[in-house]
Enzyme design. Structure first.
Site, short mmCIF file in Angstrom:
data_model
loop_
_atom_site.label_atom_id
_atom_site.label_comp_id
_atom_site.label_asym_id
_atom_site.label_seq_id
_atom_site.Cartn_x
_atom_site.Cartn_y
_atom_site.Cartn_z
N GLY A 13 0.82 -1.22 0.00
CA GLY A 13 0.00 0.00 0.00
C GLY A 13 0.84 1.25 0.00
N ALA A 14 1.85 1.28 -0.87
CA ALA A 14 2.83 2.38 -0.86
C ALA A 14 2.44 3.56 -1.74
CB ALA A 14 4.19 1.85 -1.30
N GLY A 17 -1.52 7.73 1.23
CA GLY A 17 -1.58 7.75 2.69
C GLY A 17 -0.24 7.56 3.35
N GLY A 19 1.54 4.89 3.63
CA GLY A 19 2.46 4.07 2.85
C GLY A 19 3.35 4.90 1.93
N SER A 146 -4.60 -0.71 14.27
CA SER A 146 -5.35 0.49 14.63
C SER A 146 -5.77 0.38 16.08
CB SER A 146 -6.59 0.62 13.75
OG SER A 146 -7.42 1.68 14.20
N TYR A 169 -13.93 -2.98 9.73
CA TYR A 169 -12.53 -2.53 9.81
C TYR A 169 -11.96 -2.84 11.20
CZ TYR A 169 -8.74 0.91 10.41
OH TYR A 169 -7.55 1.53 10.71
#
Length: 274
Positions: A13-14, A17, A19, A146, A169
């Site tokens: 996920g780079a 955000g 990442g 999280s 989530y």
């Protein structure tokens, strides 16, 4: 916390955000950076940005949609085949609460999207990369979780009843934490450590904005505690821990329920099997 020139890190996920911010931070430290994304254009853009800012850093890209477990397995196979070394893995890719939180989405395998992207995918990827991580030891796995955690209902793991995106989530992030503890115990003594953290509260990310929440801090706030878990020499022997930013903390109570963890892992192993 300087990175050695031979250090190789994979970030999932780079492309956006935290990442994206993490990729640029690690690029500045040299070594080799392996960047994962699911959009070829955005992945090429962040790789070009990292190379331009830090020409001495080697950057390679890997394209895969982590909502599809077949692509997760393929990603692990490709990395194992191409990379001689892997010192760090940051499982950062995330499916947030969603812009339509009452719409329950499924993956190609028929699993609830958030449970699959936030828990099954990082577990399958880590499992697939273990031979490379172990051969490169000492190596570290950092799972980005999280502070939002909610009890997993084993009678309805995929939230077929009363679905809501943020609830899904929070359950998926607790599953990730529970799997972190289990994997850390399994790998104890191998030189591969596995830790998890809540990097920062309500960072300015697409996932936070999509759900309609107001960001409170920049993504850089989350980068620092994440990099610390990845590179701090003082944490070389630390494994199986949950951190709230920089503080070794206690996760949700269910994370310490050994029976619940065993049930989760049995289910997880079954679902990620090739």
């Amino acid at each position: 916390m300087e990175q050695h020139e031979h250090h190789t890190t994979l970030i999932t996920g780079a492309t956006s955000g935290m990442g994206h911010a993490l990729a640029l931070d690690l690029a500045a430290r040299g070594g080799t950076l392996l960047l994962h994304g699911r959009d070829a254009g955005r992945l090429d853009a962040v790789a070009a940005e990292a190379r331009a800012a830090h020409p001495g850093t080697t950057v390679r890209t890997y394209l895969a949609d982590l909502s599809d477990l077949d692509q997760v397995h393929s990603l692990a196979d490709r990395i194992r085949a191409a990379e001689p070394h892997l010192d760090g893995l940051v499982n950062n890719a995330v499916a947030g609460g969603g812009s339509r939180p009452l719409v329950r989405e499924l993956t190609p395998q028929g699993h609830e999207l958030r449970f699959s992207v936030n828990h099954l995918a990082p577990y399958a990827l880590t499992r697939g990369l273990l031979p490379l991580l172990a051969a490169s030891a000492p190596a570290r796995v950092v799972n980005v979780a999280s502070i939002g955690q909610e009890t997993i209902d084993f009678d309805d793991v995929m939230l077929e009843r009363d679905y809501e995106g943020l609830r899904a989530y929070c359950r998926s992030k607790l599953a990730l934490i529970m799997a972190t503890f289990e994997l850390a115990a399994e790998l104890d003594g191998t030189g591969v450590t596995v830790n998890t953290l809540h990097p920062a509260h309500l960072m300015d990310t697409p996932a936070v904005r999509a759900y309609g929440l107001t960001p409170e801090v920049t993504t850089e706030e989350g980068v620092r505690p994440t990099v610390r878990l990845l590179l701090d020499p003082g944490l070389a022997g630390t494994t199986g821990r949950y951190f709230d930013r920089f503080t070794d903390s206690r996760a949700h109570e269910q994370a310490y329920d050994t029976e619940a963890r065993a049930r989760l892992m049995e289910l997880t192993e079954r679902l990620v099997r090739k």
